[in-house]
Motif scaffolding. Sequence first.
Motif, PDB file in Angstrom:
ATOM      1  N   SER A 140       0.831  -1.208   0.000  1.00  0.00           N
ATOM      2  CA  SER A 140       0.000   0.000   0.000  1.00  0.00           C
ATOM      3  C   SER A 140       0.866   1.258   0.000  1.00  0.00           C
ATOM      4  O   SER A 140       0.620   2.209  -0.755  1.00  0.00           O
ATOM      5  CB  SER A 140      -0.922  -0.016   1.222  1.00  0.00           C
ATOM      6  OG  SER A 140      -1.749  -1.157   1.221  1.00  0.00           O
ATOM      7  N   ALA A 141       1.902   1.267   0.853  1.00  0.00           N
ATOM      8  CA  ALA A 141       2.796   2.418   0.905  1.00  0.00           C
ATOM      9  C   ALA A 141       3.562   2.585  -0.401  1.00  0.00           C
ATOM     10  O   ALA A 141       3.768   3.709  -0.876  1.00  0.00           O
ATOM     11  CB  ALA A 141       3.776   2.257   2.076  1.00  0.00           C
ATOM     12  N   GLY A 142       3.979   1.475  -0.995  1.00  0.00           N
ATOM     13  CA  GLY A 142       4.700   1.546  -2.264  1.00  0.00           C
ATOM     14  C   GLY A 142       3.844   2.102  -3.385  1.00  0.00           C
ATOM     15  O   GLY A 142       4.312   2.915  -4.193  1.00  0.00           O
ATOM     16  N   MET A 143       2.582   1.678  -3.447  1.00  0.00           N
ATOM     17  CA  MET A 143       1.697   2.196  -4.495  1.00  0.00           C
ATOM     18  C   MET A 143       1.428   3.679  -4.302  1.00  0.00           C
ATOM     19  O   MET A 143       1.408   4.453  -5.268  1.00  0.00           O
ATOM     20  CB  MET A 143       0.371   1.415  -4.481  1.00  0.00           C
ATOM     21  CG  MET A 143       0.489   0.004  -5.004  1.00  0.00           C
ATOM     22  SD  MET A 143       1.165  -0.069  -6.682  1.00  0.00           S
ATOM     23  CE  MET A 143      -0.085   0.805  -7.596  1.00  0.00           C
ATOM     24  N   LEU A 144       1.226   4.101  -3.048  1.00  0.00           N
ATOM     25  CA  LEU A 144       1.026   5.530  -2.792  1.00  0.00           C
ATOM     26  C   LEU A 144       2.267   6.326  -3.193  1.00  0.00           C
ATOM     27  O   LEU A 144       2.175   7.396  -3.809  1.00  0.00           O
ATOM     28  CB  LEU A 144       0.707   5.744  -1.316  1.00  0.00           C
ATOM     29  CG  LEU A 144       0.516   7.193  -0.862  1.00  0.00           C
ATOM     30  CD1 LEU A 144      -0.640   7.844  -1.597  1.00  0.00           C
ATOM     31  CD2 LEU A 144       0.292   7.264   0.640  1.00  0.00           C
ATOM     32  N   ASN A 149       4.590  10.112  -6.934  1.00  0.00           N
ATOM     33  CA  ASN A 149       5.760  10.578  -7.673  1.00  0.00           C
ATOM     34  C   ASN A 149       5.531  10.543  -9.171  1.00  0.00           C
ATOM     35  O   ASN A 149       6.213  11.249  -9.918  1.00  0.00           O
ATOM     36  CB  ASN A 149       6.979   9.719  -7.313  1.00  0.00           C
ATOM     37  CG  ASN A 149       7.592  10.119  -5.991  1.00  0.00           C
ATOM     38  OD1 ASN A 149       8.379  11.054  -5.898  1.00  0.00           O
ATOM     39  ND2 ASN A 149       7.210   9.412  -4.935  1.00  0.00           N
ATOM     40  N   ARG A 150       4.597   9.707  -9.612  1.00  0.00           N
ATOM     41  CA  ARG A 150       4.316   9.634 -11.047  1.00  0.00           C
ATOM     42  C   ARG A 150       3.715  10.933 -11.558  1.00  0.00           C
ATOM     43  O   ARG A 150       3.861  11.261 -12.743  1.00  0.00           O
ATOM     44  CB  ARG A 150       3.372   8.459 -11.332  1.00  0.00           C
ATOM     45  CG  ARG A 150       3.439   7.944 -12.751  1.00  0.00           C
ATOM     46  CD  ARG A 150       4.819   7.436 -13.071  1.00  0.00           C
ATOM     47  NE  ARG A 150       4.986   7.155 -14.490  1.00  0.00           N
ATOM     48  CZ  ARG A 150       6.142   7.039 -15.078  1.00  0.00           C
ATOM     49  NH1 ARG A 150       7.244   7.190 -14.378  1.00  0.00           N
ATOM     50  NH2 ARG A 150       6.239   6.781 -16.363  1.00  0.00           N
ATOM     51  N   VAL A 151       3.035  11.658 -10.689  1.00  0.00           N
ATOM     52  CA  VAL A 151       2.516  12.971 -11.082  1.00  0.00           C
ATOM     53  C   VAL A 151       3.672  13.883 -11.494  1.00  0.00           C
ATOM     54  O   VAL A 151       3.618  14.588 -12.511  1.00  0.00           O
ATOM     55  CB  VAL A 151       1.713  13.591  -9.918  1.00  0.00           C
ATOM     56  CG1 VAL A 151       1.247  14.998 -10.272  1.00  0.00           C
ATOM     57  CG2 VAL A 151       0.523  12.713  -9.575  1.00  0.00           C
ATOM     58  N   GLY A 152       4.744  13.864 -10.703  1.00  0.00           N
ATOM     59  CA  GLY A 152       5.919  14.655 -11.052  1.00  0.00           C
ATOM     60  C   GLY A 152       6.583  14.190 -12.326  1.00  0.00           C
ATOM     61  O   GLY A 152       7.090  15.011 -13.110  1.00  0.00           O
ATOM     62  N   ASP A 153       6.595  12.873 -12.561  1.00  0.00           N
ATOM     63  CA  ASP A 153       7.164  12.366 -13.806  1.00  0.00           C
ATOM     64  C   ASP A 153       6.386  12.869 -15.014  1.00  0.00           C
ATOM     65  O   ASP A 153       6.972  13.236 -16.044  1.00  0.00           O
ATOM     66  CB  ASP A 153       7.165  10.830 -13.789  1.00  0.00           C
ATOM     67  CG  ASP A 153       7.994  10.269 -12.645  1.00  0.00           C
ATOM     68  OD1 ASP A 153       8.819  11.027 -12.092  1.00  0.00           O
ATOM     69  OD2 ASP A 153       7.821   9.089 -12.313  1.00  0.00           O
ATOM     70  N   VAL A 154       5.061  12.894 -14.894  1.00  0.00           N
ATOM     71  CA  VAL A 154       4.229  13.405 -15.994  1.00  0.00           C
ATOM     72  C   VAL A 154       4.511  14.882 -16.227  1.00  0.00           C
ATOM     73  O   VAL A 154       4.604  15.343 -17.380  1.00  0.00           O
ATOM     74  CB  VAL A 154       2.742  13.153 -15.687  1.00  0.00           C
ATOM     75  CG1 VAL A 154       1.863  13.850 -16.711  1.00  0.00           C
ATOM     76  CG2 VAL A 154       2.450  11.660 -15.672  1.00  0.00           C
ATOM     77  N   PRO A 205       5.703   9.926   4.930  1.00  0.00           N
ATOM     78  CA  PRO A 205       5.634   9.021   6.088  1.00  0.00           C
ATOM     79  C   PRO A 205       5.263   7.595   5.708  1.00  0.00           C
ATOM     80  O   PRO A 205       5.697   6.653   6.367  1.00  0.00           O
ATOM     81  CB  PRO A 205       4.560   9.659   6.981  1.00  0.00           C
ATOM     82  CG  PRO A 205       4.463  11.066   6.535  1.00  0.00           C
ATOM     83  CD  PRO A 205       4.760  11.050   5.075  1.00  0.00           C
ATOM     84  N   ALA A 206       4.473   7.431   4.631  1.00  0.00           N
ATOM     85  CA  ALA A 206       4.107   6.075   4.216  1.00  0.00           C
ATOM     86  C   ALA A 206       5.309   5.292   3.728  1.00  0.00           C
ATOM     87  O   ALA A 206       5.365   4.066   3.872  1.00  0.00           O
ATOM     88  CB  ALA A 206       3.041   6.139   3.108  1.00  0.00           C
TER      89      ALA A 206
END
Length: 576
Positions: A140-144, A149-154, A205-206
């Motif tokens: 769950s933490a990894g997906m979050l 961070n994928r938003v920043g990649d886009v 924190p996640a």
Amino acid sequence: MFYWFHCFSTVSSFFLYSFSFLMMYFLVNFMYYGKVYIFDWSLFDYLSFDVNMSFVFDWLGMSFSCLVLFISASVMSFSSSYMSHDENLRRFVWLVLLFVLSMNLLVFIPNLIAILLGWDGLGLVSFLLVIYYQNYKSFSAGMLTVLMNRVGDVMLLLSIGWFLTQGHWNIFSCFDFSYSFSLMILLMIAAMTKSAQIPFSSWLPAAMAAPTPVSALVHSSTLVTAGVFLLIRFFNFLSLYSTFLFLLLFISVITMFMAGLSANMETDLKKIIALSTLSQLGVMMFSLGMGLPMLALFHLYTHALFKALLFLCAGLIIHNVQHYQDLRCVGKLGLQMPVSISCLNVANLALCGSPFLAGFYSKDMILEMFVFNPWNFLIFLMVFLATGFTAMYSFRLSYMSLWNTFNFFPFHNMSDEDYKMIFPMIVLVLGAVMSGSMFSWIFFDFFNLLVLPFFLKIMALIFTLLGALFGWFISKSLNNYGKSVFNFIGYSSVSMWYLVILSTQILIYYPLHLSKNFLYILDRGWNELFGGKGIFMISEKGSSYVLSWQTSIYMSYLFVMIMSYFMFISFFLVFF
């Protein structure tokens, strides 16, 4: 087999230390002679199409790389004992080395397209490290983490498209053009996601679900500082717009305040340190918002050393208390782990900005430059309250581990005799004590004359002392937050002003609930009843009903009766 994996981690640490000192030699050489080397490597060309790979070697990138290699070597040395019983230690070492490689690619490549190698490499490897333990919480933490961070990649990919109008992708040759404002917004959002500024703060924190050595590396000098470093590289272009400085200043102040308040209500040891990282990232972005990129870099370097030390001390404590992370379960550790708790307190003092430690030289200078310039009262109050919050949670962390009542199991075995864990901590203690003065003498010349009134000059010290006093009060009287007047405030702060809920459950629950209703109303409801399956069911039932009549004994009786009628009518017509 474990012995060879253990040696592999130790050898990796040795080579990283060696590369760090080699990079330090080149750094001194480059700074003394004022050198900057740019290599342009032509991968292939066809007719007028040319693909190049560029590298830049200057004092900024080499100093950052030297710091990353040094902290990575210390973390790897710590991991050789901390992760010694892990069956996948070799995989862990390779992932950490890939992480260091990605960070160095980000540092030394000035091409915006090629910088994606390091940028996406950090995102991918951080995801693999967060889900390292492969349980529900880690996934769950990894997906979050990876989706945030994928938003920043886009944003970075979109900025490459806008950058095309300049005819190049070199980050050192940016100039003002028609889409400059859009490019500025995209780059700022990309840096905000990587450095976990509001509203992208919940993943930091996640990410504590990763092993503690990974947290020491990720949250001190690599992943979370990549956004700050990107803004420093682009600062000559971004600072052309006052909107960029104002937005970054506003967002960073809110992030500092929120992270400090949340850390004071948290009881998880690693999450407290993660939230302190978020607060210090806000300080770096705050310095950038004031137009002081070198001062932000100075604080980035000093913060990396004492924050890595803080995570290693926390890792040793967690390792000794059978992986309990609740601060309320420990206490009186100074009697059993004197070296570790001493290192922890040194790191906490450096984090608070205590005089003549690492954080004092950078953080105090940032606050003095802030006071020297005119700002409104709200920003002034929030900045110094965030400074007081830093002292509050730092003192609370020291109190709960050093002076609090011992609440752990009566039968236990705690010590700090493992030299493979103690050695990197001692090395980082030297950095936490001396790095501020060394960096200010060698790299950063900030000997500006700041004439301030006496009250404003000691404002930072006053709020630090008041924060420590309130931290002592909270530690003494409000250990059980569920029964305190801070119940509502504590819940909203621990959830980071509900950012954790807004980033996960709220955004997922209602779309999934709506899709479930559509599934049962449409796909398994009216569409099936009046669609092809419904017609098929009706036809099937009708045909089976007719077939049952055709094959039943009643149909036989009916057939005999009808045939009898036909025979009687035929006989009547023939003979009468």
